[in-house]
Scaffold this motif. Sequence first.
Motif, PDB file in Angstrom:
ATOM      1  N   PRO A 150       0.817  -1.284  -0.003  1.00 53.47           N
ATOM      2  CA  PRO A 150      -0.060  -0.161   0.190  1.00 53.47           C
ATOM      3  C   PRO A 150       0.868   1.327   0.047  1.00 53.47           C
ATOM      4  N   ALA A 151       2.054   1.105   0.634  1.00 50.70           N
ATOM      5  CA  ALA A 151       2.937   2.568   0.511  1.00 50.70           C
ATOM      6  C   ALA A 151       4.405   1.971   0.524  1.00 50.70           C
ATOM      7  N   ALA A 152       5.305   2.926   0.425  1.00 52.99           N
ATOM      8  CA  ALA A 152       6.691   2.690   0.438  1.00 52.99           C
ATOM      9  C   ALA A 152       7.071   2.058   1.884  1.00 52.99           C
ATOM     10  N   SER A 153       7.782   1.258   1.985  1.00 49.97           N
ATOM     11  CA  SER A 153       8.174   0.680   3.474  1.00 49.97           C
ATOM     12  C   SER A 153       9.571  -0.281   3.166  1.00 49.97           C
ATOM     13  N   VAL A 154      10.069  -0.794   4.268  1.00 48.34           N
ATOM     14  CA  VAL A 154      10.933  -1.805   4.320  1.00 48.34           C
ATOM     15  C   VAL A 154      10.441  -3.231   4.739  1.00 48.34           C
ATOM     16  N   ALA A 155      10.731  -4.300   4.061  1.00 46.94           N
ATOM     17  CA  ALA A 155      10.024  -5.376   4.322  1.00 46.94           C
ATOM     18  C   ALA A 155      11.217  -6.548   4.477  1.00 46.94           C
ATOM     19  N   ARG A 156      10.741  -7.400   5.298  1.00 46.47           N
ATOM     20  CA  ARG A 156      11.778  -8.638   5.512  1.00 46.47           C
ATOM     21  C   ARG A 156      11.158  -9.611   4.810  1.00 46.47           C
TER      22      ARG A 156
END
Length: 183
Positions: A150-156
């Motif tokens: 849904p939006a910019a982020s950092v994922a594992r």
Amino acid sequence: SDWAGSPSSPGSADTLFCQFGTVEVPAVVVSDSEVQCASPPHPKAPLRTRSSVALGLVSRVLGGSPARTDFEGGGRLVFTYVPTPHLAAVEPASAGCTGGVPLRIRGAGFAEDLALSLRFQGQESDEAVRDVPVFVESRQVLSAVSPEFPAASVARVSLVTAGTPLDAETLVFFVEAEPSVVA
């Protein structure tokens, strides 16, 4: 007890064990036709290749000697230990929020029969988990497609099979905001 094809009924005086090679672990009788047990670690862990052992069922009557039993049809089962797959890198390490970017995942121990998928989990605990299917190209390479966010982020990013994480190892994946067009 009558062991001709099925384990004893729940509540039997026998104590059951699953035997993996020469190692015994407690068995839990679920029904007249099902026994559950947890596989012990392989004696030569960590494994680099698959290793199979005979799987049997052992019954012990209190104060008596053990009796090994065969499964239905008189046959023995084989249990196969497989190396735990692990991740080393995801390429590219970022994609836009709309997803759909082809990914190449490098690591080791990948096999088609493990039903692997990639789990993308945002850094915040309330962010949605996204599991995406993978294609096993080789024992060292997987391919997948980045999911939508849904939006910019950092994922594992981690490996899962049947929704269960395989390893505590995770990789970082950056989800970038899509560029906007200003007229």
